[in-house]
Design an enzyme around this catalytic site. Structure first.
Site, mmCIF file in Angstrom:
data_model
loop_
_atom_site.group_PDB
_atom_site.id
_atom_site.type_symbol
_atom_site.label_atom_id
_atom_site.label_comp_id
_atom_site.label_asym_id
_atom_site.label_seq_id
_atom_site.Cartn_x
_atom_site.Cartn_y
_atom_site.Cartn_z
ATOM 1 N N THR A 215 -129.460 35.100 44.095
ATOM 2 C CA THR A 215 -130.299 36.231 43.707
ATOM 3 C C THR A 215 -130.006 37.405 44.625
ATOM 4 O OG1 THR A 215 -132.006 35.179 45.031
ATOM 5 C CG2 THR A 215 -132.157 34.909 42.643
ATOM 6 N N ARG B 16 -104.914 56.254 28.062
ATOM 7 C CA ARG B 16 -103.593 56.487 27.460
ATOM 8 C C ARG B 16 -103.588 57.907 26.926
ATOM 9 N NH1 ARG B 16 -99.851 52.210 28.435
ATOM 10 N NH2 ARG B 16 -101.239 50.512 28.980
ATOM 11 N N SER C 61 -96.577 52.667 27.411
ATOM 12 C CA SER C 61 -96.101 53.742 28.274
ATOM 13 C C SER C 61 -94.880 53.293 29.058
ATOM 14 C CB SER C 61 -97.187 54.129 29.276
ATOM 15 O OG SER C 61 -98.416 54.374 28.633
ATOM 16 N N GLU D 79 -91.024 49.229 37.361
ATOM 17 C CA GLU D 79 -91.638 49.812 36.150
ATOM 18 C C GLU D 79 -93.061 49.323 35.976
ATOM 19 O OE1 GLU D 79 -92.871 50.696 32.137
ATOM 20 O OE2 GLU D 79 -92.726 48.700 33.007
ATOM 21 N N GLU D 80 -93.263 48.038 36.240
ATOM 22 C CA GLU D 80 -94.590 47.459 35.989
ATOM 23 C C GLU D 80 -95.625 47.876 37.029
ATOM 24 O OE1 GLU D 80 -95.170 46.402 33.244
ATOM 25 O OE2 GLU D 80 -93.599 45.110 32.428
ATOM 26 N N HIS E 80 -85.862 47.598 33.128
ATOM 27 C CA HIS E 80 -86.449 47.108 34.382
ATOM 28 C C HIS E 80 -86.338 45.591 34.490
ATOM 29 C CE1 HIS E 80 -90.453 45.901 32.582
ATOM 30 N NE2 HIS E 80 -90.173 46.858 31.725
ATOM 31 N N ASP F 262 -87.026 48.595 25.508
ATOM 32 C CA ASP F 262 -88.230 48.117 26.207
ATOM 33 C C ASP F 262 -89.453 48.350 25.324
ATOM 34 O OD1 ASP F 262 -89.678 47.025 28.307
ATOM 35 O OD2 ASP F 262 -89.856 48.912 29.400
ATOM 36 N N HIS G 114 -97.055 40.829 28.906
ATOM 37 C CA HIS G 114 -98.157 40.946 29.877
ATOM 38 C C HIS G 114 -99.194 39.822 29.728
ATOM 39 C CE1 HIS G 114 -97.585 45.524 30.841
ATOM 40 N NE2 HIS G 114 -96.433 44.925 30.554
ATOM 41 N N ASP H 121 -88.149 43.972 36.867
ATOM 42 C CA ASP H 121 -89.407 43.439 37.402
ATOM 43 C C ASP H 121 -90.302 43.021 36.250
ATOM 44 O OD1 ASP H 121 -89.821 46.201 36.681
ATOM 45 O OD2 ASP H 121 -91.713 46.174 37.771
ATOM 46 N N HIS I 201 -131.795 41.170 48.821
ATOM 47 C CA HIS I 201 -132.524 40.138 48.084
ATOM 48 C C HIS I 201 -133.042 40.797 46.805
ATOM 49 C CE1 HIS I 201 -135.673 37.350 46.942
ATOM 50 N NE2 HIS I 201 -135.216 36.477 47.843
HETATM 51 N N1 BES Z 1 -92.319 47.837 28.010
HETATM 52 C C1 BES Z 1 -93.640 48.241 28.320
HETATM 53 C C2 BES Z 1 -94.114 49.418 27.519
HETATM 54 C C3 BES Z 1 -94.185 49.196 26.030
HETATM 55 C C4 BES Z 1 -94.562 47.999 25.487
HETATM 56 C C5 BES Z 1 -93.873 50.230 25.209
HETATM 57 C C6 BES Z 1 -94.593 47.815 24.123
HETATM 58 C C7 BES Z 1 -93.941 50.064 23.852
HETATM 59 C C8 BES Z 1 -94.288 48.843 23.300
HETATM 60 C C9 BES Z 1 -93.702 48.581 29.798
HETATM 61 O O1 BES Z 1 -93.081 47.614 30.587
HETATM 62 C C10 BES Z 1 -95.134 48.608 30.223
HETATM 63 O O2 BES Z 1 -95.769 47.593 30.193
HETATM 64 N N2 BES Z 1 -95.645 49.747 30.657
HETATM 65 C C11 BES Z 1 -96.958 49.831 31.198
HETATM 66 C C12 BES Z 1 -97.095 51.023 32.082
HETATM 67 C C13 BES Z 1 -96.860 50.734 33.535
HETATM 68 C C14 BES Z 1 -97.145 51.961 34.357
HETATM 69 C C15 BES Z 1 -97.620 49.556 34.048
HETATM 70 C C16 BES Z 1 -97.989 49.963 30.117
HETATM 71 O O3 BES Z 1 -97.696 50.465 29.020
HETATM 72 O O4 BES Z 1 -99.122 49.527 30.366
HETATM 73 MN MN MN Z 2 -91.255 47.080 29.866
HETATM 74 MN MN MN Z 3 -94.516 45.907 30.776
#
Ligand code: BES
Ligand code: MN
Ligand code: MN
Length: 456
Positions: free
Chosen positions: A314, A327, A398, A152-153, A86, A179, A426, A88, A212
């Site tokens: 308040t 997960r 994931s 993907e993200e 990906h 990835d 991230h 993005d 309030h």
């Molecule tokens: N590349 C990652 C997934 C990943 C990271 C797998 C490290 C194994 C090790 C992928 O880009 C990602 O961040 N996936 C998201 C899911 C998506 C639906 C936002 C995730 O795992 O949170």
């Molecule tokens: Mn990725």
């Molecule tokens: Mn990612």
């Protein structure tokens, strides 16, 4: 291979310059204000695929961000590798925590700092450059199809329908994906599983307006407190998730599988030190690598409501919100778990609040085979380039589309990633080692060679 390797080494600077150009494009898929940049990143990928020698390269429009497709079919009798990745990236916020700006890639201590450096532009670009090197040196030994997406993200929601509509041009033998991560630069590994995902946003409403807190407080349910109680009740004292039925379909590993997993190199002291935590916390009865690799989890990703501005106000707020992700592991189903969560969440709401659960994107868990020809080809390739046989691991992250490749195309994936868990994907200061980038470019052609040889 020798000629190929010297091509790769002598072109290193150009490869890096090109990657930097890609990293300068802020292709944040989740935020519509970056739509033009996402499109620019797709165009960049297209150009580079064409320059590398791919044919029928196309930017395929979807209802969201486009998919870049390209192919090189050299001989229909040879195996076909479909490369997925990906272009993005995740949002770069908070910008102030970056040492250097996220979209101004910078080289420091042999590492490329930028959003997407590792996830996944750096790793996608390894494939484009490895392909270029194979084509230019006449050693390409498999047919290749590239499928590089831009969502993907944010859940890959348009890739599924695109795959179904384009099955005719996705004939292949295996999906190759970079990835994921390896354990360490001197401990190569290949992930053999990805967790699924169920993601929801919840809204808890108390009174019909902000009140309030002196006049009404103590007499009316506060939605923030209700939400906190509800979230807290989702796990018991053993950090076991309390949603009825949540674990019903979870595939338990056998004793010998768990024993094998316990041999994965992992240092708890280093782990704690790196995160600056005194202790880890997770489901009783499981080790840290089991907790992230083979067990399902539930995490609150964000929570808000009421007054958070300067000074004090308040107020007894009307609403509270949270984003919650789960997960999943085989054989849980994202749709079923989302439903179990929603039913339970409504049930545990205290008197005086209303609850709304809004599901976001999800994805199914997968386990990829470790006895396939493709896995062997990857394992042998890494063994050759790292000088050490890679260890199969179970990743915690994931990639929602992988399960769909299996379901719709009948194709298994190989997760030959080169990142490190410490690459801060991230997070602010995401980076990717030049070592890892070059190691990937070096290893991918060996995979192709092994795969075509082993497929004979
Ligand atoms: N590349 C990652 C997934 C990943 C990271 C797998 C490290 C194994 C090790 C992928 O880009 C990602 O961040 N996936 C998201 C899911 C998506 C639906 C936002 C995730 O795992 O949170
Ligand atoms: Mn990725
Ligand atoms: Mn990612």
């Amino acid at each position: 291979m020798e000629q190929l390797n010297s091509y790769i080494q002598s072109n290193q600077q150009r490869f890096l310059d090109e990657l930097f150009e890609l990293l300068r494009i802020p292709s944040v898929s989740a935020d519509s204000k970056f739509s033009d940049d996402v499109a620019r990143a797709a165009a960049f990928i297209k150009t580079k695929l064409v320059e590398a020698g791919a044919e029928n390269v196309e930017i395929c429009a979807t209802n969201g961000h486009p998919i870049v497709y390209g192919e090189k079919i050299i001989d229909p009798t040879l195996p076909t590798v479909i490369v997925y990745g990906h272009y993005d990236v995740q949002p770069a916020d908070p910008y102030e925590l970056w040492t250097t700006p996220p979209f101004e890639p910078t080289l420091r201590d042999g590492k490329i700092y930028a959003r997407g450096a590792c996830d996944d532009k750096g790793q996608v670009y390894m494939h484009i450059k490895a392909f270029e090197a194979m084509v230019k040196n006449n050693v390409l030994s498999c047919n290749v199809r590239f499928m590089i997406e831009g969502e993907e993200e944010c859940g890959s929601s348009n890739l599924g329908p695109w795959i179904i509509a384009n099955k005719h041009r996705l004939k292949g033998d295996v999906i190759l994906i970079s990835d994921t991560s390896i354990i360490a630069n001197d401990i190569p590994s290949i992930e053999s599983g990805l967790r699924g995902l169920s993601y929801v946003e919840v809204e808890v409403t108390g009174p019909n307006r902000d009140l309030h807190s002196g006049v009404y407080g103590g007499a009316v349910a506060n939605p923030i407190q209700a939400l906190c109680e509800m979230i807290a009740s989702m796990k018991d004292e053993n950090q076991h998730i309390t949603i009825p039925g949540f674990y019903d379909t979870v595939l338990e590993l056998s004793k010998s599988e768990r024993e094998e997993m316990s041999r994965t190199p992992f240092n708890l002291e280093d782990y704690k030190k790196d995160l600056d935590i005194e202790n880890v916390r997770g489901e009783a009865g499981y080790s840290t690598i089991e907790r992230t690799g083979i067990r399902p989890t539930l995490e609150c990703n964000g929570i808000w409501g009421g007054y958070t501005g300067e000074g004090s106000k308040t107020v007894l707020p009307s609403k509270a919100f949270a984003k919650i992700s789960m997960r999943l592991v085989p054989n849980q189903s994202s749709e079923e778990i989302t439903k179990l969560f929603a039913d339970h969440f409504r049930k545990v709401a205290p008197a005086g609040v209303k609850v709304e659960v809004r599901p976001h994107h999800g994805g199914e868990p997968v386990v990829t085979p470790t006895d396939s020809v493709a896995f062997k080809a990857a394992s042998m390739a890494m063994e050759e380039t790292f000088g050490k046989k890679p260890i199969p691991t179970r990743g915690g992250g994931s990639i929602p589309i992988v399960a769909l490749f299996e379901k719709e195309l009948g194709l298994k994936s190989v997760l030959m990633g080169f990142g490190l868990d410490s690459d801060l994907i991230h997070s602010p200061n995401e980076h990717y080692g030049v070592f890892n980038f070059m190691k990937g470019i070096e290893t991918i052609p060996v995979f192709f060679r092994n795969y075509s040889q082993l497929s004979k």
